[in-house]
Design a protein around this motif. Structure first.
Motif, PDB file in Angstrom:
ATOM      1  N   TRP A 107       0.836  -1.200   0.000  1.00 43.33           N
ATOM      2  CA  TRP A 107       0.000   0.000   0.000  1.00 43.33           C
ATOM      3  C   TRP A 107       0.873   1.255   0.000  1.00 43.33           C
ATOM      4  CZ3 TRP A 107      -3.601   1.511   4.684  1.00 43.33           C
ATOM      5  CH2 TRP A 107      -4.333   2.655   4.362  1.00 43.33           C
ATOM      6  N   ILE A 108       1.859   1.288   0.894  1.00 42.48           N
ATOM      7  CA  ILE A 108       2.743   2.453   0.995  1.00 42.48           C
ATOM      8  C   ILE A 108       3.489   2.666  -0.321  1.00 42.48           C
ATOM      9  CG2 ILE A 108       4.840   3.316   2.116  1.00 42.48           C
ATOM     10  CD1 ILE A 108       3.756   1.982   4.717  1.00 42.48           C
ATOM     11  N   THR A 109       3.977   1.599  -0.915  1.00 45.01           N
ATOM     12  CA  THR A 109       4.718   1.708  -2.166  1.00 45.01           C
ATOM     13  C   THR A 109       3.815   2.182  -3.301  1.00 45.01           C
ATOM     14  OG1 THR A 109       6.264  -0.010  -1.477  1.00 45.01           O
ATOM     15  CG2 THR A 109       6.145   0.461  -3.827  1.00 45.01           C
ATOM     16  N   ALA A 110       2.615   1.617  -3.390  1.00 44.80           N
ATOM     17  CA  ALA A 110       1.686   2.017  -4.455  1.00 44.80           C
ATOM     18  C   ALA A 110       1.397   3.510  -4.385  1.00 44.80           C
ATOM     19  CB  ALA A 110       0.393   1.219  -4.362  1.00 44.80           C
ATOM     20  N   ALA A 111       1.066   4.006  -3.215  1.00 40.53           N
ATOM     21  CA  ALA A 111       0.712   5.424  -3.065  1.00 40.53           C
ATOM     22  C   ALA A 111       1.946   6.315  -3.028  1.00 40.53           C
ATOM     23  CB  ALA A 111      -0.118   5.624  -1.797  1.00 40.53           C
ATOM     24  N   GLY A 112       2.925   5.930  -2.235  1.00 38.94           N
ATOM     25  CA  GLY A 112       4.090   6.782  -2.007  1.00 38.94           C
ATOM     26  C   GLY A 112       5.074   6.817  -3.147  1.00 38.94           C
ATOM     27  N   ASN A 113       4.973   5.893  -4.060  1.00 36.39           N
ATOM     28  CA  ASN A 113       5.891   5.822  -5.187  1.00 36.39           C
ATOM     29  C   ASN A 113       5.172   6.219  -6.476  1.00 36.39           C
ATOM     30  OD1 ASN A 113       8.534   5.389  -5.909  1.00 36.39           O
ATOM     31  ND2 ASN A 113       8.291   3.211  -6.278  1.00 36.39           N
ATOM     32  N   SER A 114       4.050   6.951  -6.329  1.00 34.53           N
ATOM     33  CA  SER A 114       3.268   7.385  -7.489  1.00 34.53           C
ATOM     34  C   SER A 114       3.466   8.895  -7.661  1.00 34.53           C
ATOM     35  CB  SER A 114       1.800   7.004  -7.300  1.00 34.53           C
ATOM     36  OG  SER A 114       1.286   7.595  -6.127  1.00 34.53           O
ATOM     37  N   SER A 115       2.388   9.649  -7.691  1.00 30.09           N
ATOM     38  CA  SER A 115       2.478  11.113  -7.810  1.00 30.09           C
ATOM     39  C   SER A 115       1.259  11.754  -7.153  1.00 30.09           C
ATOM     40  CB  SER A 115       2.556  11.527  -9.283  1.00 30.09           C
ATOM     41  OG  SER A 115       1.285  11.391  -9.888  1.00 30.09           O
ATOM     42  N   GLU A 116       1.271  13.066  -7.107  1.00 27.97           N
ATOM     43  CA  GLU A 116       0.166  13.812  -6.505  1.00 27.97           C
ATOM     44  C   GLU A 116      -1.163  13.547  -7.203  1.00 27.97           C
ATOM     45  OE1 GLU A 116       0.824  18.055  -5.953  1.00 27.97           O
ATOM     46  OE2 GLU A 116       2.974  17.682  -6.070  1.00 27.97           O
ATOM     47  N   THR A 117      -1.091  13.213  -8.469  1.00 29.87           N
ATOM     48  CA  THR A 117      -2.322  13.032  -9.240  1.00 29.87           C
ATOM     49  C   THR A 117      -2.651  11.578  -9.532  1.00 29.87           C
ATOM     50  OG1 THR A 117      -1.095  13.323 -11.309  1.00 29.87           O
ATOM     51  CG2 THR A 117      -2.117  15.302 -10.351  1.00 29.87           C
ATOM     52  N   ALA A 124      -3.415   4.559  -8.067  1.00 32.61           N
ATOM     53  CA  ALA A 124      -2.412   3.534  -7.751  1.00 32.61           C
ATOM     54  C   ALA A 124      -2.849   2.712  -6.543  1.00 32.61           C
ATOM     55  CB  ALA A 124      -1.055   4.183  -7.491  1.00 32.61           C
ATOM     56  N   THR A 125      -3.441   3.383  -5.560  1.00 34.57           N
ATOM     57  CA  THR A 125      -3.931   2.692  -4.369  1.00 34.57           C
ATOM     58  C   THR A 125      -5.091   1.776  -4.728  1.00 34.57           C
ATOM     59  OG1 THR A 125      -3.236   4.496  -2.936  1.00 34.57           O
ATOM     60  CG2 THR A 125      -4.934   3.014  -2.068  1.00 34.57           C
ATOM     61  N   LYS A 126      -6.027   2.295  -5.495  1.00 33.30           N
ATOM     62  CA  LYS A 126      -7.187   1.501  -5.917  1.00 33.30           C
ATOM     63  C   LYS A 126      -6.736   0.255  -6.678  1.00 33.30           C
ATOM     64  CE  LYS A 126     -11.539   2.014  -8.419  1.00 33.30           C
ATOM     65  NZ  LYS A 126     -12.376   2.939  -9.201  1.00 33.30           N
ATOM     66  N   GLU A 127      -5.797   0.431  -7.589  1.00 33.41           N
ATOM     67  CA  GLU A 127      -5.285  -0.688  -8.378  1.00 33.41           C
ATOM     68  C   GLU A 127      -4.597  -1.720  -7.480  1.00 33.41           C
ATOM     69  OE1 GLU A 127      -1.777  -1.091 -11.587  1.00 33.41           O
ATOM     70  OE2 GLU A 127      -3.331   0.364 -12.115  1.00 33.41           O
ATOM     71  N   TYR A 128      -3.773  -1.238  -6.534  1.00 35.06           N
ATOM     72  CA  TYR A 128      -3.099  -2.162  -5.621  1.00 35.06           C
ATOM     73  C   TYR A 128      -4.114  -2.938  -4.785  1.00 35.06           C
ATOM     74  CZ  TYR A 128      -0.865  -4.002  -1.502  1.00 35.06           C
ATOM     75  OH  TYR A 128      -0.488  -4.850  -0.491  1.00 35.06           O
ATOM     76  N   MET A 129      -5.087  -2.244  -4.229  1.00 35.07           N
ATOM     77  CA  MET A 129      -6.082  -2.907  -3.383  1.00 35.07           C
ATOM     78  C   MET A 129      -6.853  -3.956  -4.171  1.00 35.07           C
ATOM     79  SD  MET A 129      -5.734  -1.943  -0.325  1.00 35.07           S
ATOM     80  CE  MET A 129      -5.113  -0.618   0.685  1.00 35.07           C
ATOM     81  N   GLN A 130      -7.239  -3.629  -5.401  1.00 29.38           N
ATOM     82  CA  GLN A 130      -7.996  -4.585  -6.219  1.00 29.38           C
ATOM     83  C   GLN A 130      -7.144  -5.776  -6.641  1.00 29.38           C
ATOM     84  OE1 GLN A 130      -9.508  -2.098  -9.391  1.00 29.38           O
ATOM     85  NE2 GLN A 130     -11.307  -1.505  -8.207  1.00 29.38           N
ATOM     86  N   SER A 164      -3.370  14.909  -3.223  1.00 30.19           N
ATOM     87  CA  SER A 164      -2.012  15.444  -3.118  1.00 30.19           C
ATOM     88  C   SER A 164      -1.465  15.269  -1.694  1.00 30.19           C
ATOM     89  CB  SER A 164      -2.012  16.929  -3.499  1.00 30.19           C
ATOM     90  OG  SER A 164      -0.739  17.474  -3.321  1.00 30.19           O
ATOM     91  N   GLU A 165      -2.257  15.610  -0.702  1.00 28.76           N
ATOM     92  CA  GLU A 165      -1.842  15.441   0.695  1.00 28.76           C
ATOM     93  C   GLU A 165      -1.614  13.962   1.017  1.00 28.76           C
ATOM     94  OE1 GLU A 165      -3.419  16.526   5.192  1.00 28.76           O
ATOM     95  OE2 GLU A 165      -4.557  17.222   3.471  1.00 28.76           O
ATOM     96  N   TYR A 166      -2.508  13.113   0.535  1.00 29.00           N
ATOM     97  CA  TYR A 166      -2.375  11.664   0.712  1.00 29.00           C
ATOM     98  C   TYR A 166      -1.043  11.187   0.137  1.00 29.00           C
ATOM     99  CZ  TYR A 166      -3.231   6.706  -0.398  1.00 29.00           C
ATOM    100  OH  TYR A 166      -3.128   5.349  -0.543  1.00 29.00           O
ATOM    101  N   TYR A 167      -0.747  11.621  -1.088  1.00 25.09           N
ATOM    102  CA  TYR A 167       0.511  11.234  -1.717  1.00 25.09           C
ATOM    103  C   TYR A 167       1.704  11.657  -0.857  1.00 25.09           C
ATOM    104  CZ  TYR A 167       4.718  11.733  -4.463  1.00 25.09           C
ATOM    105  OH  TYR A 167       6.026  11.681  -4.872  1.00 25.09           O
ATOM    106  N   TYR A 168       1.713  12.894  -0.382  1.00 26.23           N
ATOM    107  CA  TYR A 168       2.853  13.372   0.399  1.00 26.23           C
ATOM    108  C   TYR A 168       3.008  12.600   1.711  1.00 26.23           C
ATOM    109  CZ  TYR A 168       3.829  17.058  -2.904  1.00 26.23           C
ATOM    110  OH  TYR A 168       4.177  17.729  -4.043  1.00 26.23           O
TER     111      TYR A 168
END
Length: 183
Positions: A66-76, A81-87, A139-143
């Motif tokens: 989860w952290i990698t999917a979101a944190g290694n993506s972008s603000e947009t 990326a999170t949705k795709e990882y979870m699914q 954006s805040e979630y990504y950061y």
């Protein structure tokens, strides 16, 4: 003599490996300590009986994915990326942890954490608040998750837990603000 077998997740860790991911060693408990520390609660020692080496490894895999999917993506792209990882993987890993989470939910430690957060963090309601937060504040979630990604790379599970608690707190505050608007 038997203390090691009773320690549970103290042996499960979040650490950097040669590919930059996280390996299973000793620290799921340290991650929980970080969350409880953020809320000024005592360490959740009641959780130890809820986790073993195998379930802790699955938890680390879920969390780091989860952290990698979101944190290694972008603000947009963090939300998608999170949705795709979870699914694709996250939901299946969480399903394997159903009994462990149910065990945690029966402890006074979890009751104390839920009270501090203001929500039952394992409830469907709170999961919907997480989804809404990701949607409304991508954006805040990504950061937040990008910082957790960096922390995980540096093998700092207590700090990682503290940073995850900041995320939980932001979600809870946002949910409270939404509820206030509905009144």
């Amino acid at each position: 003599k038997s203390a090691g077998s009773l320690m549970g997740p103290v042996y499960a860790s979040i650490a950097k490996n040669s590919t930059g991911g996280m390996i299973f060693q000793n620290g799921v408990q340290a991650f929980h300590f970080g969350i409880f520390y953020f809320y000024n609660l005592t360490a959740p020692d009641q959780f130890w009986g809820c986790w073993d080496i195998n379930s802790s490894a699955v938890y680390v895999e879920f969390l780091w994915g989860w952290i990698t999917a979101a944190g290694n993506s972008s603000e947009t792209t963090a939300g998608e990326a999170t949705k795709e990882y979870m699914q694709n993987k996250g939901q299946a890993l969480l399903a394997k942890l159903k009994d462990n989470v149910a065990c945690e939910d029966k402890t006074q430690d979890m009751a104390n954490l839920n009270k501090a957060v203001g929500y039952d963090i394992h409830s469907q309601e709170f999961l919907q608040y997480i989804e809404q937060f990701i949607h409304d504040h991508e954006s805040e979630y990504y950061y937040l998750f990008n910082q957790m990604y960096k922390t995980g790379q540096n093998n700092q599970p207590i700090t990682l837990g503290f940073e995850y608690a900041i995320f939980l707190d932001q979600v809870a505050q946002d949910a409270n603000n939404d509820e206030d608007l509905e009144l």
